[in-house]
Design a protein around this motif. Structure first.
Motif: not given
Length: 82
Positions: A51-78
């Motif tokens: 789900k996060a990959f579908e929204r990439m590229p992003l400048s930070g984890p904020g836009p992932l808050n509503d779709i994944v748990r641990g957005p900071s970690y998912v964003f950092a990895i991706l």
């Protein structure tokens, strides 16, 4: 790049050090399509990464808050792997 290639990178990079946007270091392990980081007990699923990959590229984890748990970690990895 398709998601299966991204997931392969997630699997291959388990154990490496990643950093959150705020600079906190962490590592992760993958078991049964679930990522667990060294800083939390959150279950970050393969689907969360997809789900996060579908929204990439992003400048930070904020836009992932509503779709994944641990957005900071998912964003950092991706963000590092892409």
């Amino acid at each position: 790049m398709d998601f299966s290639s991204v997931w392969d990178l997630v699997l291959k990079n388990a154990g490496q050090t990643f950093y959150t946007v705020t600079g906190l270091p962490f590592t992760y392990q993958v078991q049964d399509d679930v990522v667990r980081t060294s800083r939390t007990n959150y279950r970050l699923t393969k689907r969360d990464f997809e789900k996060a990959f579908e929204r990439m590229p992003l400048s930070g984890p904020g836009p992932l808050n509503d779709i994944v748990r641990g957005p900071s970690y998912v964003f950092a990895i991706l963000n590092k792997l892409l």
